[in-house]
Design a protein around this motif. Structure first.
Motif, PDB file in Angstrom:
ATOM      1  N   ARG A  96       0.810  -1.222   0.000  1.00 41.39           N
ATOM      2  CA  ARG A  96       0.000   0.000   0.000  1.00 41.39           C
ATOM      3  C   ARG A  96       0.847   1.278   0.000  1.00 41.39           C
ATOM      4  O   ARG A  96       0.486   2.254  -0.653  1.00 41.39           O
ATOM      5  CB  ARG A  96      -0.886   0.030   1.258  1.00 41.39           C
ATOM      6  CG  ARG A  96      -2.102  -0.843   1.166  1.00 41.39           C
ATOM      7  CD  ARG A  96      -2.808  -0.891   2.511  1.00 41.39           C
ATOM      8  NE  ARG A  96      -4.176  -1.356   2.383  1.00 41.39           N
ATOM      9  CZ  ARG A  96      -4.540  -2.631   2.320  1.00 41.39           C
ATOM     10  NH1 ARG A  96      -3.626  -3.579   2.384  1.00 41.39           N
ATOM     11  NH2 ARG A  96      -5.809  -2.964   2.201  1.00 41.39           N
ATOM     12  N   ILE A  97       1.937   1.309   0.762  1.00 33.11           N
ATOM     13  CA  ILE A  97       2.569   2.619   0.985  1.00 33.11           C
ATOM     14  C   ILE A  97       4.011   2.758   0.505  1.00 33.11           C
ATOM     15  O   ILE A  97       4.599   3.825   0.667  1.00 33.11           O
ATOM     16  CB  ILE A  97       2.502   3.031   2.482  1.00 33.11           C
ATOM     17  CG1 ILE A  97       3.108   1.951   3.356  1.00 33.11           C
ATOM     18  CG2 ILE A  97       1.085   3.367   2.891  1.00 33.11           C
ATOM     19  CD1 ILE A  97       3.386   2.411   4.735  1.00 33.11           C
ATOM     20  N   CYS A  98       4.588   1.723  -0.078  1.00 29.80           N
ATOM     21  CA  CYS A  98       5.916   1.930  -0.666  1.00 29.80           C
ATOM     22  C   CYS A  98       5.809   2.945  -1.806  1.00 29.80           C
ATOM     23  O   CYS A  98       4.819   2.918  -2.548  1.00 29.80           O
ATOM     24  CB  CYS A  98       6.434   0.633  -1.279  1.00 29.80           C
ATOM     25  SG  CYS A  98       7.346  -0.389  -0.161  1.00 29.80           S
ATOM     26  N   PRO A  99       6.805   3.805  -1.988  1.00 30.68           N
ATOM     27  CA  PRO A  99       6.820   4.648  -3.188  1.00 30.68           C
ATOM     28  C   PRO A  99       7.284   3.780  -4.365  1.00 30.68           C
ATOM     29  O   PRO A  99       8.442   3.823  -4.784  1.00 30.68           O
ATOM     30  CB  PRO A  99       7.831   5.742  -2.834  1.00 30.68           C
ATOM     31  CG  PRO A  99       8.710   5.129  -1.801  1.00 30.68           C
ATOM     32  CD  PRO A  99       7.943   4.054  -1.099  1.00 30.68           C
ATOM     33  N   GLN A 100       6.373   2.967  -4.896  1.00 25.51           N
ATOM     34  CA  GLN A 100       6.767   1.967  -5.915  1.00 25.51           C
ATOM     35  C   GLN A 100       7.388   2.621  -7.140  1.00 25.51           C
ATOM     36  O   GLN A 100       8.210   2.009  -7.808  1.00 25.51           O
ATOM     37  CB  GLN A 100       5.540   1.129  -6.327  1.00 25.51           C
ATOM     38  CG  GLN A 100       5.115   0.118  -5.290  1.00 25.51           C
ATOM     39  CD  GLN A 100       3.952   0.603  -4.466  1.00 25.51           C
ATOM     40  OE1 GLN A 100       3.408   1.675  -4.725  1.00 25.51           O
ATOM     41  NE2 GLN A 100       3.567  -0.158  -3.468  1.00 25.51           N
ATOM     42  N   ALA A 158       9.799  -1.304  12.282  1.00 25.06           N
ATOM     43  CA  ALA A 158      11.060  -2.002  12.579  1.00 25.06           C
ATOM     44  C   ALA A 158      10.879  -2.904  13.796  1.00 25.06           C
ATOM     45  O   ALA A 158      11.244  -4.090  13.778  1.00 25.06           O
ATOM     46  CB  ALA A 158      12.194  -1.000  12.805  1.00 25.06           C
ATOM     47  N   GLY A 159      10.288  -2.361  14.861  1.00 24.27           N
ATOM     48  CA  GLY A 159      10.086  -3.132  16.088  1.00 24.27           C
ATOM     49  C   GLY A 159       9.116  -4.286  15.858  1.00 24.27           C
ATOM     50  O   GLY A 159       9.341  -5.404  16.340  1.00 24.27           O
ATOM     51  N   LEU A 160       8.044  -4.036  15.108  1.00 20.23           N
ATOM     52  CA  LEU A 160       7.048  -5.091  14.877  1.00 20.23           C
ATOM     53  C   LEU A 160       7.626  -6.211  14.018  1.00 20.23           C
ATOM     54  O   LEU A 160       7.367  -7.399  14.273  1.00 20.23           O
ATOM     55  CB  LEU A 160       5.797  -4.514  14.205  1.00 20.23           C
ATOM     56  CG  LEU A 160       4.997  -3.470  15.001  1.00 20.23           C
ATOM     57  CD1 LEU A 160       3.760  -3.042  14.209  1.00 20.23           C
ATOM     58  CD2 LEU A 160       4.572  -3.995  16.370  1.00 20.23           C
ATOM     59  N   GLY A 437      16.038   0.419  12.010  1.00 20.56           N
ATOM     60  CA  GLY A 437      14.995   1.328  11.540  1.00 20.56           C
ATOM     61  C   GLY A 437      15.471   2.766  11.452  1.00 20.56           C
ATOM     62  O   GLY A 437      16.670   3.047  11.356  1.00 20.56           O
ATOM     63  N   ASP A 438      14.512   3.688  11.476  1.00 20.50           N
ATOM     64  CA  ASP A 438      14.850   5.110  11.336  1.00 20.50           C
ATOM     65  C   ASP A 438      15.862   5.572  12.387  1.00 20.50           C
ATOM     66  O   ASP A 438      16.650   6.480  12.136  1.00 20.50           O
ATOM     67  CB  ASP A 438      13.584   5.969  11.471  1.00 20.50           C
ATOM     68  CG  ASP A 438      12.789   6.059  10.173  1.00 20.50           C
ATOM     69  OD1 ASP A 438      13.132   5.351   9.211  1.00 20.50           O
ATOM     70  OD2 ASP A 438      11.815   6.850  10.121  1.00 20.50           O
ATOM     71  N   ALA A 439      15.830   4.969  13.583  1.00 25.03           N
ATOM     72  CA  ALA A 439      16.763   5.374  14.642  1.00 25.03           C
ATOM     73  C   ALA A 439      18.206   5.175  14.185  1.00 25.03           C
ATOM     74  O   ALA A 439      19.122   5.837  14.663  1.00 25.03           O
ATOM     75  CB  ALA A 439      16.496   4.558  15.911  1.00 25.03           C
TER      76      ALA A 439
HETATM   77  P1  FAD Z   1       8.599   4.562  13.874  1.00 24.96           P
HETATM   78  O1  FAD Z   1       7.553   4.142  12.919  1.00 24.96           O
HETATM   79  O2  FAD Z   1       8.804   6.007  14.041  1.00 24.96           O
HETATM   80  O3  FAD Z   1       8.299   3.883  15.253  1.00 24.96           O
HETATM   81  C1  FAD Z   1       9.050   4.185  16.391  1.00 24.96           C
HETATM   82  C2  FAD Z   1       8.223   3.930  17.634  1.00 24.96           C
HETATM   83  O4  FAD Z   1       9.062   4.146  18.771  1.00 24.96           O
HETATM   84  C3  FAD Z   1       7.040   4.859  17.803  1.00 24.96           C
HETATM   85  O5  FAD Z   1       5.869   4.116  18.033  1.00 24.96           O
HETATM   86  C4  FAD Z   1       7.400   5.721  19.005  1.00 24.96           C
HETATM   87  O6  FAD Z   1       6.259   6.073  19.787  1.00 24.96           O
HETATM   88  C5  FAD Z   1       8.325   4.813  19.783  1.00 24.96           C
HETATM   89  N1  FAD Z   1       9.268   5.522  20.643  1.00 24.96           N
HETATM   90  C6  FAD Z   1      10.088   6.549  20.308  1.00 24.96           C
HETATM   91  N2  FAD Z   1      10.846   6.898  21.361  1.00 24.96           N
HETATM   92  C7  FAD Z   1      10.487   6.080  22.386  1.00 24.96           C
HETATM   93  C8  FAD Z   1      10.902   5.963  23.745  1.00 24.96           C
HETATM   94  N3  FAD Z   1      11.855   6.741  24.263  1.00 24.96           N
HETATM   95  N4  FAD Z   1      10.287   5.031  24.500  1.00 24.96           N
HETATM   96  C9  FAD Z   1       9.306   4.215  24.001  1.00 24.96           C
HETATM   97  N5  FAD Z   1       8.888   4.293  22.726  1.00 24.96           N
HETATM   98  C10 FAD Z   1       9.473   5.203  21.927  1.00 24.96           C
HETATM   99  N6  FAD Z   1       7.361   5.623   4.506  1.00 24.96           N
HETATM  100  C11 FAD Z   1       6.903   4.916   3.452  1.00 24.96           C
HETATM  101  O7  FAD Z   1       7.509   3.911   3.084  1.00 24.96           O
HETATM  102  N7  FAD Z   1       5.778   5.304   2.769  1.00 24.96           N
HETATM  103  C12 FAD Z   1       5.052   6.387   3.159  1.00 24.96           C
HETATM  104  O8  FAD Z   1       4.056   6.707   2.531  1.00 24.96           O
HETATM  105  C13 FAD Z   1       5.486   7.124   4.284  1.00 24.96           C
HETATM  106  N8  FAD Z   1       4.779   8.190   4.725  1.00 24.96           N
HETATM  107  C14 FAD Z   1       5.190   8.837   5.849  1.00 24.96           C
HETATM  108  C15 FAD Z   1       4.409   9.865   6.340  1.00 24.96           C
HETATM  109  C16 FAD Z   1       4.788  10.543   7.488  1.00 24.96           C
HETATM  110  C17 FAD Z   1       3.913  11.624   8.016  1.00 24.96           C
HETATM  111  C18 FAD Z   1       6.004  10.211   8.139  1.00 24.96           C
HETATM  112  C19 FAD Z   1       6.443  10.979   9.344  1.00 24.96           C
HETATM  113  C20 FAD Z   1       6.785   9.184   7.653  1.00 24.96           C
HETATM  114  C21 FAD Z   1       6.387   8.484   6.524  1.00 24.96           C
HETATM  115  N9  FAD Z   1       7.126   7.410   6.033  1.00 24.96           N
HETATM  116  C22 FAD Z   1       6.678   6.707   4.944  1.00 24.96           C
HETATM  117  C23 FAD Z   1       8.347   6.963   6.735  1.00 24.96           C
HETATM  118  C24 FAD Z   1       8.051   5.764   7.661  1.00 24.96           C
HETATM  119  O9  FAD Z   1       6.868   5.969   8.367  1.00 24.96           O
HETATM  120  C25 FAD Z   1       9.223   5.514   8.606  1.00 24.96           C
HETATM  121  O10 FAD Z   1      10.404   5.377   7.860  1.00 24.96           O
HETATM  122  C26 FAD Z   1       9.001   4.235   9.440  1.00 24.96           C
HETATM  123  O11 FAD Z   1       7.790   4.299  10.151  1.00 24.96           O
HETATM  124  C27 FAD Z   1      10.162   4.021  10.403  1.00 24.96           C
HETATM  125  O12 FAD Z   1       9.887   2.916  11.189  1.00 24.96           O
HETATM  126  P2  FAD Z   1      10.547   2.725  12.638  1.00 24.96           P
HETATM  127  O13 FAD Z   1       9.934   1.494  13.197  1.00 24.96           O
HETATM  128  O14 FAD Z   1      12.015   2.835  12.540  1.00 24.96           O
HETATM  129  O15 FAD Z   1      10.071   3.999  13.480  1.00 24.96           O
END
Ligand code: FAD
Ligand code: SF4
Length: 473
Positions: A96-100, A158-160, A437-439
């Motif tokens: 659904r959400i990858c920029p294909q 990433a966590g899931l 992940g993003d971190a």
């Molecule tokens: P996240 O999804 O950010 O999850 C990190 C989790 O860690 C969060 O639930 C947060 O609450 C939790 N957390 C943070 N700090 C702490 C702490 N100290 N203690 C406990 N919990 C904590 N990517 C796409 O591929 N397609 C898209 O269309 C797209 N649209 C986007 C739209 C928006 C508005 C944004 C902001 C990003 C979008 N992205 C998209 C990028 C994508 O969402 C992220 O790259 C991805 O979600 C990163 O996953 P992650 O698990 O690393 O981090």
């Protein structure tokens, strides 16, 4: 695959149906109309099985796309789903959400040779939806339980993804998140018109059913320290994304004169999830909205404002359309929905009357000639400043990591604040602590977060097994 007409072969046309812009503006449901079985199979059959799977190479998960397209085309969706789930813990979400356009479909041989690409993402999402509807999604039932525990900080993709793989191996997994719901940006960032929330929730429910524990409303660094988590678990995986919004540096910007993109999107996502309206939640009904930025977040804000009934929505981006970081597909969607784009427009000052913002002054920019091997720069056009009236100005300028490391001084970071890990091991500088992940990558894509979560889980599994072997030796 191809039809013979009048002695020549023609390729089936690409078909991806979206709701009309008028209908889209009325609600927050997904805009893509799911394909019928016939359409999905026909689209899958457009794959020419070109022999060099450029699509697969361009997919961060290296999904075996030609194989599941072939099985879909042969009316074997269950088998296709099995292949799709071997490499991905959330095919229906990435579909659904990858920029294909920048990944698998952008590299499709049909696309490269002037035909429109196979609708890979749409077929992938369709397979996932079929799998959930028909009970083909297997529950997590580890062959044997293992005693080791893993604490995961962050319930985003990433966590899931890591939790899914680790629990499947039998580890005891606890996911901590400061939010009240699991899903990270899938639940509170990305709007429902790209990804409906029940699609995320059913993934979380599967993890809960499989024995993953979620501790929500728990902020690591505030409610529990990283040191405590390290005492509690054999391994900790940091997957907490990046959340510090970059802010506009311009005269006239006061503490309350702009709205942060993520708060704006979170409030709307909470409404969609049925939460009671709270004081201070942002809403754009009847207002003139200006969004600053050119990434996915900016696109989500402008399109949310349209659906909230804004009087006008303008996006200011300092570079041109070709150089914007967001998906080209999302710009087209936004334009169809009535958003006005001011390309090559850099905000110069915020205009206000008293405490109320009234507009943005922007400098008109132009691109310079690029030095060899360099990106073209931008410079202001003298005397071409212009004002855009606004009642709400939303800043969508990207995100940096929060200063999490303050809680563990020995956790090594890069200069930009992301966590330093071994490029293959995902191990941080702290023994038994991994990150993904993003971190680690900085603001990126869901598909990369899934890939890193899965790879980090494999490395954690290897870490435990090597340790067991060492103890046994
Ligand atoms: P996240 O999804 O950010 O999850 C990190 C989790 O860690 C969060 O639930 C947060 O609450 C939790 N957390 C943070 N700090 C702490 C702490 N100290 N203690 C406990 N919990 C904590 N990517 C796409 O591929 N397609 C898209 O269309 C797209 N649209 C986007 C739209 C928006 C508005 C944004 C902001 C990003 C979008 N992205 C998209 C990028 C994508 O969402 C992220 O790259 C991805 O979600 C990163 O996953 P992650 O698990 O690393 O981090
Ligand atoms: Fe394409 Fe993304 Fe699916 Fe890979 S995960 S096949 S890039 S839609």
């Amino acid at each position: 695959k191809t039809l013979k007409q009048g002695g020549t072969f023609v390729v089936e046309p690409r078909r991806l149906s979206k709701a009309s812009a008028e209908l889209r503006a009325r609600g927050f449901g997904e805009i893509t109309i799911p394909p019928s079985t016939e359409t999905a199979e026909k689209q899958a059959s457009r794959c020419t099985d070109c022999g060099v799977p450029f699509c697969q190479n361009a997919c961060p998960l290296q999904n075996n796309i030609p194989d599941w397209l072939r099985l879909s085309a042969e009316n074997e969706p269950r088998e296709a789903w099995r292949v799709a789930s071997l490499t991905s813990t959330m095919p229906e979400i990435c579909g659904r959400i990858c920029p294909q356009d920048r990944l698998c479909e952008g590299s499709c041989t049909l696309n490269q040779s002037g035909w429109d690409a196979v609708t890979i993402g749409s077929v992938e999402a369709w397979l996932g939806d079929q799998a959930f509807a028909n009970g083909w999604v297997e529950p997590i039932r580890p062959a044997a339980e293992r005693g080791e525990t893993v604490g995961i900080v962050g319930a985003g993709p990433a966590g899931l993804a890591a939790a899914d793989r680790l629990r499947s191996e039998g580890y005891q997994v606890v996911v901590y998140d400061r939010h009240d719901r699991a899903g990270g940006l899938l639940i509170y960032g990305i709007p429902g018109f790209k990804l409906e929330k029940h699609v995320v929730q059913r993934r979380v429910d599967r993890l809960i059913d499989g024995g993953v524990q979620f501790v929500l409303g728990c902020e690591v660094g505030k409610d529990v320290t990283l040191t405590e988590l390290r005492d509690r678990h054999d391994v900790v995986l940091l997957a907490m994304g990046v959340y510090q919004p970059r802010i506009l540096s311009a005269p006239g910007r006061g503490p309350d004169s702009t709205v942060a993109a993520l708060s704006y999107l979170t409030h709307q996502n909470r409404r969609d999830l049925g939460d009671a309206e709270q004081d201070g939640w942002h809403e754009a009904r009847g207002k003139r909205v200006v969004v600053i930025g050119g990434g996915d977040t900016a696109m989500d804000c402008v399109r949310t404002a349209v659906r909230q009934g804004a009087a006008s929505v303008t996006c200011l981006y300092r570079r041109d359309r070709e150089n914007m970081p967001g998906s080209a597909r999302e710009v087209v969607n936004a334009e169809e929905e009535g958003v006005v784009f001011e390309w090559l427009a850099a905000p110069k000052a915020l205009l206000s009357q008293g405490d109320q913002v009234t507009g943005v002054r922007a400098a008109r920019m132009q691109l310079t000639e690029a030095a060899p091997g360099q990106r073209r720069d931008i410079v202001p056009v003298p005397g071409a400043d212009f004002d855009v009236p606004a009642d709400i100005v939303i800043e969508a300028l990207g995100f940096s990591p929060e200063p999490f490391a303050a809680h563990e001084p020995d956790l090594r970071l890069r200069d930009d604040g992301t966590i330093k890990v071994g490029s293959v091991s995902f191990a941080t500088s702290l023994p038994g602590v991994f990150a993904a992940g993003d971190a680690v990558r900085g603001a990126s894509l869901v598909v990369w977060a899934v890939r890193e979560g899965q790879d980090a889980a494999a490395e954690i599994d290897r870490y435990f097994k090597t340790r067991t072997e060492e103890v046994a030796a």
